[in-house]
Design an enzyme around this catalytic site. Structure first.
Site, PDB file in Angstrom:
ATOM      1  N   ASN A  20      23.493 -48.013  19.233  1.00  0.00           N
ATOM      2  CA  ASN A  20      22.905 -46.755  19.712  1.00  0.00           C
ATOM      3  C   ASN A  20      22.707 -45.740  18.595  1.00  0.00           C
ATOM      4  O   ASN A  20      22.354 -44.583  18.853  1.00  0.00           O
ATOM      5  CB  ASN A  20      23.770 -46.157  20.824  1.00  0.00           C
ATOM      6  CG  ASN A  20      25.129 -45.690  20.313  1.00  0.00           C
ATOM      7  OD1 ASN A  20      25.508 -46.031  19.193  1.00  0.00           O
ATOM      8  ND2 ASN A  20      25.842 -44.933  21.122  1.00  0.00           N
ATOM      9  N   GLU A  66      25.110 -44.636  16.386  1.00  0.00           N
ATOM     10  CA  GLU A  66      26.344 -44.017  15.916  1.00  0.00           C
ATOM     11  C   GLU A  66      26.830 -44.710  14.637  1.00  0.00           C
ATOM     12  O   GLU A  66      26.616 -45.903  14.441  1.00  0.00           O
ATOM     13  CB  GLU A  66      27.435 -44.103  16.990  1.00  0.00           C
ATOM     14  CG  GLU A  66      27.159 -43.233  18.200  1.00  0.00           C
ATOM     15  CD  GLU A  66      28.277 -43.321  19.235  1.00  0.00           C
ATOM     16  OE1 GLU A  66      29.276 -44.032  18.983  1.00  0.00           O
ATOM     17  OE2 GLU A  66      28.147 -42.686  20.299  1.00  0.00           O
ATOM     18  N   HIS A 111      18.275 -24.765  -3.950  1.00  0.00           N
ATOM     19  CA  HIS A 111      16.963 -24.125  -3.806  1.00  0.00           C
ATOM     20  C   HIS A 111      17.069 -22.627  -4.053  1.00  0.00           C
ATOM     21  O   HIS A 111      16.190 -22.018  -4.670  1.00  0.00           O
ATOM     22  CB  HIS A 111      16.416 -24.399  -2.407  1.00  0.00           C
ATOM     23  CG  HIS A 111      15.009 -23.951  -2.209  1.00  0.00           C
ATOM     24  ND1 HIS A 111      13.954 -24.430  -2.964  1.00  0.00           N
ATOM     25  CD2 HIS A 111      14.473 -23.054  -1.348  1.00  0.00           C
ATOM     26  CE1 HIS A 111      12.837 -23.848  -2.573  1.00  0.00           C
ATOM     27  NE2 HIS A 111      13.120 -23.009  -1.599  1.00  0.00           N
ATOM     28  N   ASP A 139       5.374 -20.381  -8.797  1.00  0.00           N
ATOM     29  CA  ASP A 139       5.207 -19.178  -7.983  1.00  0.00           C
ATOM     30  C   ASP A 139       6.029 -18.054  -8.599  1.00  0.00           C
ATOM     31  O   ASP A 139       6.822 -18.270  -9.515  1.00  0.00           O
ATOM     32  CB  ASP A 139       5.610 -19.421  -6.519  1.00  0.00           C
ATOM     33  CG  ASP A 139       7.035 -19.960  -6.394  1.00  0.00           C
ATOM     34  OD1 ASP A 139       7.944 -19.416  -7.047  1.00  0.00           O
ATOM     35  OD2 ASP A 139       7.239 -20.922  -5.638  1.00  0.00           O
ATOM     36  N   LYS A 144       0.358 -17.720  -5.690  1.00  0.00           N
ATOM     37  CA  LYS A 144      -0.042 -18.568  -4.565  1.00  0.00           C
ATOM     38  C   LYS A 144       0.282 -17.873  -3.248  1.00  0.00           C
ATOM     39  O   LYS A 144       1.076 -16.932  -3.194  1.00  0.00           O
ATOM     40  CB  LYS A 144       0.673 -19.921  -4.624  1.00  0.00           C
ATOM     41  CG  LYS A 144       2.160 -19.870  -4.313  1.00  0.00           C
ATOM     42  CD  LYS A 144       2.781 -21.250  -4.323  1.00  0.00           C
ATOM     43  CE  LYS A 144       4.268 -21.177  -3.920  1.00  0.00           C
ATOM     44  NZ  LYS A 144       4.909 -22.487  -3.947  1.00  0.00           N
ATOM     45  N   ASP A 175       8.301 -31.980  -2.990  1.00  0.00           N
ATOM     46  CA  ASP A 175       8.340 -32.629  -1.680  1.00  0.00           C
ATOM     47  C   ASP A 175       7.031 -33.377  -1.443  1.00  0.00           C
ATOM     48  O   ASP A 175       6.883 -34.529  -1.825  1.00  0.00           O
ATOM     49  CB  ASP A 175       8.621 -31.588  -0.600  1.00  0.00           C
ATOM     50  CG  ASP A 175       8.939 -32.227   0.755  1.00  0.00           C
ATOM     51  OD1 ASP A 175       8.807 -33.457   0.878  1.00  0.00           O
ATOM     52  OD2 ASP A 175       9.322 -31.507   1.683  1.00  0.00           O
ATOM     53  N   THR A 176       6.060 -32.738  -0.840  1.00  0.00           N
ATOM     54  CA  THR A 176       4.781 -33.420  -0.609  1.00  0.00           C
ATOM     55  C   THR A 176       3.856 -33.333  -1.820  1.00  0.00           C
ATOM     56  O   THR A 176       2.812 -33.979  -1.850  1.00  0.00           O
ATOM     57  CB  THR A 176       4.061 -32.827   0.611  1.00  0.00           C
ATOM     58  OG1 THR A 176       3.811 -31.437   0.375  1.00  0.00           O
ATOM     59  CG2 THR A 176       4.905 -32.982   1.866  1.00  0.00           C
ATOM     60  N   GLY A 177       4.232 -32.515  -2.809  1.00  0.00           N
ATOM     61  CA  GLY A 177       3.452 -32.432  -4.041  1.00  0.00           C
ATOM     62  C   GLY A 177       2.273 -31.500  -3.997  1.00  0.00           C
ATOM     63  O   GLY A 177       1.562 -31.346  -4.999  1.00  0.00           O
ATOM     64  N   GLY A 178       2.032 -30.829  -2.875  1.00  0.00           N
ATOM     65  CA  GLY A 178       0.856 -29.957  -2.761  1.00  0.00           C
ATOM     66  C   GLY A 178       0.897 -28.774  -3.703  1.00  0.00           C
ATOM     67  O   GLY A 178      -0.094 -28.463  -4.372  1.00  0.00           O
TER      68      GLY A 178
END
Length: 326
Positions: free
Chosen positions: A45, A47, A138, A178, A202, A234-237
């Site tokens: 399940n 766990e 972060h 940024d 940005k 992360d997504t590279g954008g």
């Protein structure tokens, strides 16, 4: 005689979750210890079950887990490991998290939002962790979320040394993706010998996660090799947009340096095609072959984590690893 005396002794025991065995083995090798044997498996399940195969009573326990996808499973596994150590009478428990989970949710942007980074800290304290060790949070304020010592390690010296040695013959400029990373860019500039600074202006829509628009470059970067720095990709954008903006503004070349290579979804395609000469990350997170691309360079963070663990175990100074600046 009414009391019993004994010579105090300390024993370091190293424990590893299942998310990033390669990094755990590297850290253990640098510490000259073996990973404590354990039984860990998932029930039908979902766990998670963990049991250690050796006595941990009275030990100084260090539990490492990299929080990659599926992040909630690996977070729960580390919490269960900490709880098992507490109930088995480990003397001190340090949760080693090279990448702190939910670090981007460190404040409320709008009403009725959680502060999940604080929740993670509270869960580890409740589970029984006495100390947290992590790399490049972060935001530094997350250190205050945990009611106990937090060893905040910097990967910047490792990354900066690589860039300095690899591009010693280039005219460099450090670029923040940024305005919020300008202070970090200043530290990078110092480590690279006082290189010029620039940043990307940005905009980001709080209603659309992982999306940012690079508007313009602030600073003189024409003809220079730009080093774009950030704590994670992360997504590279954001990074891909910054690279394109810099090249369009006259940069001779662009190198990207980041601590955490999350590399979710379209990151591989975006980074490999954005025009960056090299993308340098550390192995705080596992990077499987399907996320790698020719321009990617992965540096090992294991020696730094091992030295920090050794300093904590010896009651030494973690700050000394960063020349008193961490």
């Amino acid at each position: 005689m009414t009391a019993m005396t004994a010579t105090p002794k300390k024993s370091l025991m190293f424990f590893a979750g299942r998310s990033h065995p390669e990094l755990a083995e590297q850290v253990a090798k640098h510490l000259d210890v073996t990973i404590t044997p354990q039984t860990a498996h998932d029930f039908a399940n979902g766990e998670i079950f963990v049991r250690f195969e050796e006595s941990v009573r009275g030990c100084d326990a260090f539990v490492i887990q990299s929080h990659c996808h599926p992040i909630n499973d690996w977070l729960m596994e580390q919490l269960i490991m900490v709880d098992a150590l507490k109930r088995a009478s480990a003397k001190r428990i340090t949760a080693v998290m090279p990448f702190y989970p939910y670090a981007r949710q460190d404040k409320k942007h709008r009403g009725r939002e959680p502060i999940s980074a604080r929740l993670v800290a509270d869960m580890f304290k409740t589970a029984g962790a006495d100390r947290i060790m992590t790399v490049d949070l972060h935001t530094a304020q997350i250190q205050g979320f945990f009611d106990g010592p937090v060893d905040h390690l910097w990967a910047m010296p490792l990354l900066a040394e690589y860039v300095r040695d690899s591009y010693a013959d280039r005219d460099l400029a450090v670029v923040s993706p940024d305005s919020g990373r300008v202070r970090l860019a200043e530290k990078w500039s110092e480590m690279l010998g006082g290189t010029p600074l620039a940043f990307i202006h940005k905009t980001r829509d709080p209603l659309k996660p992982n999306q940012a628009v690079a508007n313009r470059v602030v600073g003189e970067i024409a003809g220079k090799t730009c080093v774009v720095i950030d704590d994670m990709i992360d997504t590279g954008g954001t990074i891909a947009g910054a690279v394109k903006a810099l090249l369009a503004d006259g940069a001779a070349d662009v190198v990207v340096a980041s601590t955490h290579g999350v590399l979710s979804g379209p990151a591989r395609d975006r980074l490999s095609s954005c025009g960056a000469r090299e993308v340098v990350v550390t192995n705080t997170l596992p990077i499987p072959e399907d996320k790698r691309f020719p321009q990617l360079t992965v540096l090992s963070i294991a020696p730094l984590i091992a030295r920090a663990i050794h300093e904590v175990f010896d009651d030494g100074s973690v700050t000394s690893l960063f020349d008193g600046n961490a």
